[in-house]
Design an enzyme around this catalytic site. Structure first.
Site, PDB file in Angstrom:
ATOM      1  CG  ASP B 167      -2.003  -1.056   1.149  1.00  0.00           C
ATOM      2  OD1 ASP B 167      -1.810  -2.070   0.444  1.00  0.00           O
ATOM      3  OD2 ASP B 167      -3.059  -0.870   1.788  1.00  0.00           O
ATOM      4  CE  LYS B 230      -5.405   1.979   2.429  1.00  0.00           C
ATOM      5  NZ  LYS B 230      -4.295   1.255   3.086  1.00  0.00           N
ATOM      6  CE  LYS B 266      -6.927  -1.304   2.504  1.00  0.00           C
ATOM      7  NZ  LYS B 266      -5.578  -1.806   2.820  1.00  0.00           N
TER       8      LYS B 266
END
Lengths: 437, 330
Positions: B167, B230, B266
């Site tokens: 991430d 995300k 996400k």
């Protein structure tokens, strides 16, 4: 359905709102409703009743009275008798009654919402989140105006007995728009709901009874067009307020001309929905969903004519076609549907015939691949493209979930096309640049 | 490039085509203009338009569990709490509850375990014997204000340590200054460093002032080869919201229609209730379709969400809400 299967398909299940309380209300009246005149429930002089149908299932909900001339006379006489005292009681007292109505509707809001959806076929989401909350706010709002009447509106005076004839697309909301301001200012009412959607008006009558509204201030008479016509022609009616079709509006206009009766008409529309090339198209699509598929398109100010800038027309049509696929249609009491049932068989035929005419005249029809449920009066979301301004479907109000789309080249042409109509009710413009407008 | 519209759920077993990115092309996003009020209206009314109840709710909540990136990103993390998290990741719901739902053989586990670099090894060990990947936050998480060279190095050592998902955070200053080309280059460099590890690109939308910029940053991140985009690190003042998610997933849809690549989404931060999780799943189903309702393409970044879902599931099974201490902690 097994959890494992749902886990794999991720489908929506049925989410029915309970009809129990509404059924109880119908049963309390033995599924047969009389007229509400002078604060009492009276049988119609005609001795005739007609059926109220649930359009989601075609099942009979109850029998409704057919009021004739004698009944109309009785109702108008009751309203006339009640008038002097209702006018003299003062703004403050009337405000108290309006507050009481608002509070009781609020208290029974779920019952009103369910009954409205059963009777009209509109999704419970809409009656629950839109129709009934607006009704409640209306009564509170006009309670405020009643309170202020004696100080802020000193020079105003009540008109007298008002005959109100309302449509079936927002039955209780239309009742609220008509009744709340009128009684706030000291008028008395004879109201006729549409024949296909009388039930929430009759429940409202029961609320009037419960809060002890003085007899005769609000009278609810049910029936077909003839009942309405008799009310319009009655000599003791001081004003007619009508919302409904342009055709009936014209008849009322003629009937009241020269009689001294005041008149307000709220009629049809064929409102343009203009999209410029710089608009946020995904947002536009949701705007279209709310403009033409809200309440099955049975909305006077529905955005039924899509005017889209030529440069993005195909792109937008494609997005709309994709969106139509994911719309859900079904029983009005299902909390997970977007589109409910058309109000009745005759309106379904009007829509079906006009769509057929659109096809015959050469416009391109687009409907989703899925089929409507068979058990009720359903019509799928529909879009016509390649529509020319001269096509019947571009001129006539369809009053159904049918969008007609055409493109424009320039801003000037957009304005010209938008104004190329007999109607002038509403318009929406989608652009992210203020310089476009 | 023409692509079929997504309709069926059937091809979800097919191998997902990984987003390799496309060359930088500002013309694809320059003219985006997001209508804020329309987006907020759509987001706020959506949960009222769909109702998921009874066994549907139970099944959807299990799906939500399978999409959770079970996360601990605290200053006081140690091997022992990471171990506990991994154990919970493997068996997120009490067996008796799963049995009551007939789901005991479905191998229900969370989507991934998400930790800082220093605990990757611990997490890999803790997850042995399961197929759950370890995700590591990287590139100077959460602010990302360290030299690009260092960020690349971080990714490389995390991948070497066994992280299957990375991430990353992006340079918010580049978004604020609309320096899209540099942003593209940075994200593309990170993707290259990830190798086979999947890359989730965090936009930190709480620090981006307009939805239009969120949409543009989403485009740039996808063009540069992100596997997921995300919303947030969980450390910004405002984290995942439905409107900002709507803006991002609409760009995912457009990117898919253009390229055929399905990019994942996400939302992270502030999602702690089962009801919120259902709302997000509804949003994804309505806007992207069923294909995206899988851990391959959808994840929640959450730490306390699982606990609330467990209580809801027990309520479904028994009709009663239990205290949190009746569910094994992470």
């Amino acid at each position: 359905m097994k959890i494992k299967e749902i886990y794999e398909t991720m489908s929506y299940g049925p989410a029915p709102e309970s009809a129990e309380e509404a059924i109880q209300f119908l049963d309390n009246h033995k599924r047969k409703f009389n007229l509400f005149i002078n604060g009492k429930w009276v049988a119609p002089s005609s001795k005739e009743y007609f059926d109220s149908i649930n359009p989601s299932t075609k099942e009979k909900l109850a029998q409704i009275s057919e009021a004739n001339e004698a009944d109309v006379n009785k109702a108008v006489a009751a309203a006339k008798r009640a008038l002097p005292e209702w006018a003299n009681v003062g703004g403050h007292q009337r405000a108290r009654y309006l507050y009481a109505l608002a509070r009781q509707i609020q208290k029974h809001s779920r019952l009103f919402a369910v009954l409205e959806s059963l009777d009209n076929g509109k999704p419970i989401r809409e009656t629950r989140d839109i129709d009934i909350p607006i009704v409640i706010r209306h009564f509170y709002h006009h309670a405020g105006w009643a309170q202020l009447r004696d100080t802020e509106l000193k020079d105003y005076k009540e008109l007298g007995v008002i005959g109100q004839i309302i449509p079936w697309n927002f039955p209780l909301m239309m009742l609220a728009w008509k009744i709340a301001p009128a009684i706030a200012m000291g008028n008395t009412i004879v109201l006729k709901p549409a024949e296909s959607t009388s039930l929430t008006a009759l429940l409202f009558a029961e609320i009037c009874e419960q809060i002890g509204l003085p007899n005769g201030v609000v009278n609810i008479i049910t029936g077909h067009g003839k009942t309405g016509a008799t009310l319009v022609e009655h000599k003791d009616v001081n004003k007619i307020a009508f919302t409904g079709s342009t055709e009936v509006g014209k008849i009322i206009r003629r009937a009241t001309a020269g009689t001294g009766k005041k008149l307000s008409l709220e009629l049809g529309g064929k409102s343009p929905f203009i999209v410029f090339e710089d608009a946020d198209l995904d947002s536009v699509v949701e705007g279209i969903v709310d403009a033409i598929w809200f309440n099955q398109g049975q909305v006077c100010c529905a955005g039924s004519r899509l005017l889209v800038q030529e440069s993005i027309a195909e792109k937008l049509y494609k997005k709309i076609r994709t969106r139509m696929e994911s719309l859900r249609i079904g029983n009005a009491l299902d909390k997970s549907i977007d589109i409910g049932a058309i109000v009745d068989k005759s309106q379904l035929k009007v829509i079906t015939d006009l769509v057929q005419l659109g096809v015959d005249e050469g416009s391109t029809l687009c409907q989703p691949s899925w089929a409507c449920p068979k058990e009720g009066y359903f019509y799928p979301p529909t879009m016509f493209t390649d529509v020319s301004p001269s096509a019947t479907i571009a001129q006539e109000e369809i009053f159904g979930p049918v969008l007609v789309a055409m493109s424009f080249r320039t801003h000037k042409e957009a304005v010209k096309l938008a104004n190329n109509t007999r109607y002038g009710l509403a318009c929406s413009v989608w652009t992210e640049l203020r310089t476009s407008i | 490039m023409k692509v079929n519209t997504m309709k069926s759920n059937k091809n979800s077993t097919q191998q997902l085509l990984r987003n390799d990115g496309i060359p930088f092309d500002a013309s694809l996003f320059e003219e985006i203009n997001i209508n804020r009020s329309a987006v907020e209206r759509r987001a706020s009314t959506l949960s009222g338009r769909r109702s998921v109840k009874k066994q549907w709710q139970a099944a959807w909540l299990l799906k939500a569990i399978s999409c959770i990136d079970l996360t601990t990103l605290a200053g006081d993390d140690t091997p022992s709490n990471v171990q506990r998290l991994c154990a919970k990741a493997k068996s997120p719901v009490r067996l008796d509850i799963l049995e009551a739902m007939g789901m005991q053989d479905e191998n229900i586990h969370v989507g991934a375990v998400c930790v800082y670099h220093n605990f990757i090894k611990e997490a890999v060990k803790g997850l042995q014997g399961s197929s759950i990947p370890v995700a590591a936050v990287s590139t100077g998480f959460p602010a990302g204000n360290i030299p690009l060279k260092e960020r690349i190095r971080q990714i490389e050592i995390s991948v070497t340590a066994g992280a299957k998902e990375i991430d990353i955070v992006v340079s918010r200053d580049l978004i604020i200054q609309s320096d899209w080309k540099t942003l593209y280059n940075e994200v593309a460099a990170c993707r290259k460093a990830c190798g086979d590890a999947h890359m989730k690109t965090i936009l930190a939308t709480g620090e981006i002032s307009t939805y239009t910029k969120v949409a543009k940053a989403s485009w740039v991140s996808m063009m540069a080869g992100s596997d997921f985009i995300k919303t947030s690190t969980g450390k910004e003042p405002v984290n995942a919201t439905l409107p900002v998610s709507l803006v991002m997933i609409r760009t995912i849809r457009e990117y898919y229609e253009l390229t055929g690549y399905k990019v994942g989404f996400k939302p992270a931060g502030g999602i702690s209730k089962a009801k919120q999780a259902v709302n997000w799943l509804v949003l994804i189903k309505e806007e992207l379709g069923n294909d995206w309702l899988t851990p391959d393409l959808f994840r929640f970044g959450a730490s306390s969400l699982l606990g609330d879902i467990e209580r809801q599931l027990e309520h479904f099974v028994t009709g009663r809400y239990s205290a949190a201490f009746r569910h094994p902690m992470a």
